[in-house]
Design an enzyme around this catalytic site. Structure first.
Site, PDB file in Angstrom:
ATOM      1  N   ASP A  28      52.169  43.711  69.960  1.00 22.52           N
ATOM      2  CA  ASP A  28      51.647  42.382  70.293  1.00 22.52           C
ATOM      3  C   ASP A  28      50.762  41.805  69.205  1.00 22.52           C
ATOM      4  OD1 ASP A  28      52.600  41.441  72.695  1.00 22.52           O
ATOM      5  OD2 ASP A  28      51.223  42.636  73.893  1.00 22.52           O
TER       6      ASP A  28
HETATM    7  C1  BGC Z   1      50.645  45.824  75.700  1.00 19.36           C
HETATM    8  C2  BGC Z   1      52.051  46.176  75.324  1.00 19.36           C
HETATM    9  C3  BGC Z   1      52.184  46.236  73.847  1.00 19.36           C
HETATM   10  C4  BGC Z   1      51.146  47.172  73.252  1.00 19.36           C
HETATM   11  C5  BGC Z   1      51.190  47.165  71.744  1.00 19.36           C
HETATM   12  C6  BGC Z   1      49.674  46.767  75.044  1.00 19.36           C
HETATM   13  O1  BGC Z   1      48.380  46.344  75.292  1.00 19.36           O
HETATM   14  O2  BGC Z   1      50.506  45.908  77.102  1.00 19.36           O
HETATM   15  O3  BGC Z   1      52.946  45.234  75.844  1.00 19.36           O
HETATM   16  O4  BGC Z   1      53.478  46.702  73.549  1.00 19.36           O
HETATM   17  O5  BGC Z   1      49.867  46.751  73.657  1.00 19.36           O
HETATM   18  O6  BGC Z   1      50.775  45.973  71.199  1.00 19.36           O
END
Ligand code: BGC
Length: 809
Positions: free
Chosen positions: A483
């Site tokens: 993200d």
């Molecule tokens: C999110 C995931 C994401 C991960 C890496 C988490 O906080 O819920 O959807 O893949 O972070 O960024």
């Protein structure tokens, strides 16, 4: 250092000091009513949605930590104490907290008086039950006062913590011994109220926080408890609470118990009132009557125990390795159920107000719980698919209460569509329920746009294959799994969301990670379609083309690159000054089998070992970003070693376990697994700090000052993937579309183990023997004593018990 121990026989973690490095919590409730509960009885309650139907308050970031909860004060002469130590913090003579499966028992003793608080949410009920048992362990008579206390939330937790001009005037309660009713906003549009009751009349009560605690008082020294008792206050506005007082006299050796309950009641619009302004209490009284006696409490607790017993019996490992067995048989599966219920919404790190259910998160969670509750997995898949857009893209999040896509966050996370295939594929392999593919599912929550689920999956595939960039790799959009890698964002202003700033579509920035996903899940979809007799040649061509692009533009010489940014520059390659190598594409591309025959897969995993390994797990990237890079987005906003900027982001460690197993490296696969598996790091709880019975999202990486310290326990994709890694990749019990495949990939030193696994209605008792000390390979296979070709064991008759013997070599 440890702060407790595993009681394997009872499936409990027993905490032996209230001074854990952080509050160590448990989740009570597995249907619609939930409670988060810490080892000192801190926490909060909600019905279905932690933001929209919050029953009790919780202040994150509060000081002192973990101040709100379900506390009971015991007043014994001048001494006031709590069985869980908080909030008065009177030193106890003994303390323990047993977190079990869906229940918690907290016990304290002070000056010969014992108090035991048992808490759980009964199956099929919308309430939290708390039984307090107070015992006089002294030879003399004792006069005591007992005060349970909690603070109500005015339902919408976000509004409750921000809209004070309104909410300090709207609080309303009713009191009718032995219950306190919280009915804020019931006078207008709400059809629900909360009730806190006891199973015996009280000797006093308060509903105004100010009256109970004191204007400048604190829960550590409530005025009513330390002074002359409850005042009988009725709150009008301000902060509604429920506090009750019970005066007990206990002879030597006597004990008494009181059952408390906190319930959620909904009434139909035309049955809201008993008389003008007086709420209809019929359902509340019925709920109270159901749990009026100890035997009803005990029976409901027993029913909960049975529920978990039955649930977990679907996958049980007998390895002789205590830590492994307890992870596999109890805690990992338990945590999978919690992530099923909560997604990423409510923990001690997730406020329950931020995000609802994540599209990608929920799809991945499915991989971990589909074997436990296939029916609910089916429903979940259909709910998630309904938040997909007609072009195959998807809302990134949805709200559990409404099941509607979250428009503020929108779409544009280009890995999301492929995760739907991953979830549906896992469901089909587990259940063989092909009917799900024909189930009509709306697009964009609009029933007029409904199409069979299979069409949703095909549109996921098409979305990716029709959104390719200059190198033939998938466009990344706002972000892929990571993200924080926002290659189309270019945010320069503080406060802007990295996820929704800038165009959701960029024509250049590409993701090697999504390419790996496309190969893996594109193949899975092709297998599904082949089963249905469809022509899949176009799919296989697209997958082959993608594989070629990965091995061409996506290969850096010694590892897979991460991405190309909006200017077409490599991300995650040797030419980068920072962020040269990322874990995600190594895991996903090798799991997809890319470069398996031609050596790139093995080289990539070798590079992971060389560049990313640490004693606490594998870090996400190296070297960390030392500053914010406009063209990379949020990732550089974290100091080196934290979160996506080179922490051990646990979620993708099990990908490496699966990848190593894909290449037959049993020793290494297990070594990676055990480094971040909670039960294996219990001894360093003072460094790790979060609960030693569950996974955390991240562990500070080698570049962080507090290397090894974990954060964000409980709600993480690590949970589901770790269960896939251990149960399928290492222990090798893999559901396929046609049956069960047993293909272990284990440390050479493991001589044997057995697993009892429910699969499509039959019970498989599988014994694996490893006489030659190999890491993978099956030499002989016997089904019910008869020799069987190594490979997939066809589906057995439902209701039967099948014995499988596997000899490796
Ligand atoms: C999110 C995931 C994401 C991960 C890496 C988490 O906080 O819920 O959807 O893949 O972070 O960024």
């Amino acid at each position: 250092m440890r702060f407790g121990y595993f009681d394997d026989a009872r499936r409990e973690y027993v905490i032996t000091t209230p001074r854990t490095p952080l509050p160590w919590i448990n989740y009570l409730g597995c249907e619609d009513f939930f409670t988060l509960l810490s080892n000192t009885a801190g926490g909060y309650c909600f019905y279905r949605d932690a933001r929209l139907r919050r029953l009790t308050r919780y202040r994150y970031n509060n000081c002192p930590l973990d101040s709100e909860g379900f506390r009971v004060y015991i007043k014994d002469g001048d001494t006031v104490w709590n069985p869980g130590w908080q909030p008065v913090q009177t030193e106890l003579d003994s303390y323990s907290c047993r977190h079990g499966l869906g229940y918690t028992v907290i016990e304290g003793e002070k000056d010969g008086v014992g108090a035991r608080q048992e808490l759980f949410v009964p199956k099929g009920e919308l309430c939290l039950l708390i039984r307090l048992t107070v015992s006089n362990n002294c030879p003399v008579k004792r006069k005591l006062q007992v005060f349970p206390y909690l603070e109500f939330c005015l339902w919408d937790a976000m509004d409750d913590s921000s809209n004070f001009q309104r909410n300090l005037s709207i609080g309303e309660v009713e009191v009718k011994d032995p219950a306190i009713y919280h009915k804020t906003e019931y006078r207008e549009r709400r059809d629900h109220y909360a009730v806190f009751w006891a199973n015996r009349p009280f000797d006093g009560f308060d509903t105004s926080r100010e009256a109970f605690i004191g204007t400048y008082g604190s829960p550590a020294r409530p005025q009513a408890v330390f002074g002359g008792g409850c005042t009988g206050s009725i709150t009008h506005g301000w902060q509604p609470i429920a506090a009750e007082q019970f005066d007990l006299t206990l002879g030597p050796g006597d004990s008494e118990s009181i059952i408390f309950g906190l319930g959620y009641i909904e009434n139909p619009g035309d049955e809201k009132w008993e008389s003008t302004g007086v709420i209809n209490k019929k359902k509340a009284l019925a709920m109270m009557a159901r749990f009026a006696a100890d035997d009803a409490f005990d029976a409901a607790l027993e029913e909960l125990r049975q529920y978990w017993e039955e649930l977990l019996s679907g996958y049980q490992l007998y390895s002789g390795a205590q830590k492994l067995d307890r992870m596999v048989n109890v805690w990992n599966q338990y945590q999978c159920m919690v992530t099923f219920n909560m997604s990423r919404s409510a923990s001690y790190f997730e406020s329950g107000m931020g995000r609802g259910m994540g599209f990608r998160d929920s799809c991945q969670d499915l991989l971990g719980f589909v074997h436990l509750i296939p029916d609910r997995a089916r429903e979940r898949i259909l709910d998630i698919a309904a938040t997909q857009f007609p072009d195959g893209s998807a809302y990134h999040q949805y709200q559990p209460l409404t099941k509607k896509g979250n428009t503020a966050m929108g779409s544009g996370f280009n890995d999301d569509p492929l995760w739907l295939i991953a979830g549906a594929d896992a469901y089909l392999r587990e259940t063989g329920d092909w009917s799900i593919l024909d189930e009509p599912v709306p697009f964009d929550n609009d029933p007029a746009l409904a199409k069979p689920l299979l069409e949703h999956l095909l549109r996921s595939f098409r979305y990716t294959s029709s959104h390719l960039g200059p190198h033939g790799l998938p466009l990344i959009g706002r972000a892929d799994w990571n993200d924080c890698l926002n290659l189309n964002c270019f945010s320069e202003h503080p406060g802007e969301s990295f996820q929704i700033t800038g165009p959701s579509e960029g024509p250049v920035a590409e993701s090697v990670f999504i390419a790996g996903m496309f190969v893996k899940y594109g193949r899975a979809l092709a297998d599904i379609c082949r089963h249905r007799g469809m022509d899949v040649s176009y799919m296989m061509d697209a997958v082959a083309a993608m594989e070629a692009s990965v091995l061409d533009a996506g290969w850096d010489g010694d590892w897979f690159r991460r991405a190309f940014d909006a200017a077409g520059h490599v991300v995650g390659g040797k030419e980068c000054r920072e962020g040269q190598i990322f874990i995600e594409p190594q895991g996903m591309c090798v799991m997809a089998g890319i470069g398996k025959e031609t050596g790139q897969a093995a080289a990539a995993l070798e590079s992971v070992k060389e560049r990313l390994d640490t004693p606490f797990g594998i870090v996400l990237l190296d070297p960390p970003y030392s500053r914010y890079y406009l063209e990379l987005g949020e990732i550089g906003s974290y100091p080196p070693g934290y979160k996506e900027n080179a922490a051990v982001f646990c979620h993708n460690n099990p990908w490496i376990v699966c990848a190593e197993a894909e290449l037959g490296h049993g020793d290494r696969a297990f070594e990676v697994y055990r480094r971040f598996a909670p039960a294996y790091i219990e001894d360093i709880s003072e460094i790790h700090r979060t609960e030693p019975y569950v996974y955390s999202q991240m562990i500070a990486g080698k570049d962080a000052p507090d290397f090894g310290e974990a954060k964000n326990s409980w709600l993480t994709g690590t949970t589901a993937w770790s269960f896939v890694a251990i149960s399928q990749a290492i222990l090798g019990i893999k559901p396929t579309l046609d049956g069960l495949l047993i293909a272990p990939c284990i440390p050479a030193s493991v001589k044997s183990y057995s697993v009892k696994r429910r699969f499509r209605g039959a019970v498989y008792v599988i014994t694996v023997e490893n006489p030659l000390g190999v890491q993978h390979g099956v030499r002989e296979l016997y089904v019910n004593g008869a020799a069987h070709e190594p490979g997939v064991i066809p589906v057995q008759k439902a209701g039967s018990t099948v014995s499988i013997r596997v000899i490796m070599g």
